[in-house]
Design a protein around this motif. Structure first.
Motif, PDB file in Angstrom:
ATOM      1  N   UNK A  67       5.628  10.819  -7.079  1.00 13.53           N
ATOM      2  CA  UNK A  67       4.645  10.350  -8.050  1.00 13.53           C
ATOM      3  C   UNK A  67       3.276  10.334  -7.391  1.00 13.53           C
ATOM      4  N   UNK A  68       2.382  11.133  -7.957  1.00 11.63           N
ATOM      5  CA  UNK A  68       1.004  11.187  -7.486  1.00 11.63           C
ATOM      6  C   UNK A  68       0.168  10.191  -8.288  1.00 11.63           C
ATOM      7  N   UNK A  69      -0.948   9.753  -7.733  1.00  7.06           N
ATOM      8  CA  UNK A  69      -1.795   8.794  -8.444  1.00  7.06           C
ATOM      9  C   UNK A  69      -2.184   9.295  -9.830  1.00  7.06           C
ATOM     10  N   UNK A  70      -1.975   8.459 -10.826  1.00  3.73           N
ATOM     11  CA  UNK A  70      -2.353   8.801 -12.185  1.00  3.73           C
ATOM     12  C   UNK A  70      -1.419   9.766 -12.886  1.00  3.73           C
ATOM     13  N   UNK A  71      -0.314  10.109 -12.235  1.00  2.00           N
ATOM     14  CA  UNK A  71       0.634  11.053 -12.833  1.00  2.00           C
ATOM     15  C   UNK A  71       2.008  10.414 -12.984  1.00  2.00           C
ATOM     16  N   UNK A  72       2.811  11.028 -13.838  1.00  2.98           N
ATOM     17  CA  UNK A  72       4.172  10.538 -14.033  1.00  2.98           C
ATOM     18  C   UNK A  72       5.056  10.970 -12.851  1.00  2.98           C
ATOM     19  N   UNK A  73       6.124  10.207 -12.659  1.00  4.26           N
ATOM     20  CA  UNK A  73       7.083  10.574 -11.626  1.00  4.26           C
ATOM     21  C   UNK A  73       7.780  11.871 -12.024  1.00  4.26           C
TER      22      UNK A  73
END
Length: 111
Positions: free
Chosen positions: A38-44
């Motif tokens: 999971x990247x910042x601001x993104x979905x897993x």
């Protein structure tokens, strides 16, 4: 029941890292195991999956040909070998299996 990831860190683009996830408290060998990120601001998102005995693996399109998932059922450990790392691989990487999640390990790709 516990899943504990390790091996994350800071790496330059094009570099490699090997993540490990050690399981305890459940019968590791009867479960498929997965790595998510999971990247910042993104979905897993699902990165890779490996079957119970390790004979079948699947990868997300963004990591195919660069990442390799493997497991050692005797050691109750699943691995993620990450090569040719890119900036966009920066994320927290989580181990999942048997309905359990690890705490995550940070991977940062930066020059």
């Amino acid at each position: 029941v516990q899943l504990v990831e390790s091996g994350g860190g800071l790496v330059q683009p094009g570099g490699s890292l090997r993540l490990s996830c050690k399981a305890s408290g459940f019968t590791f060998s009867i479960y498929d195991m997965m790595w998510y990120r999971q990247a910042p601001g993104k979905e897993r998102e699902l990165v890779a999956r490996i079957s119970k005995a390790g004979g079948t693996t699947n990868y997300g399109d963004s990591v195919k040909g660069r990442f390799t998932i493997s497991r050692d059922n005797a050691l109750k450990t699943v691995y993620l070998q990450m090569n040719s790392l890119k900036f966009e691989d920066t994320a927290v990487y989580y181990c999942n299996g048997g309905g359990k999640w690890g705490q995550g390990t940070q991977v940062t790709v930066s020059s």
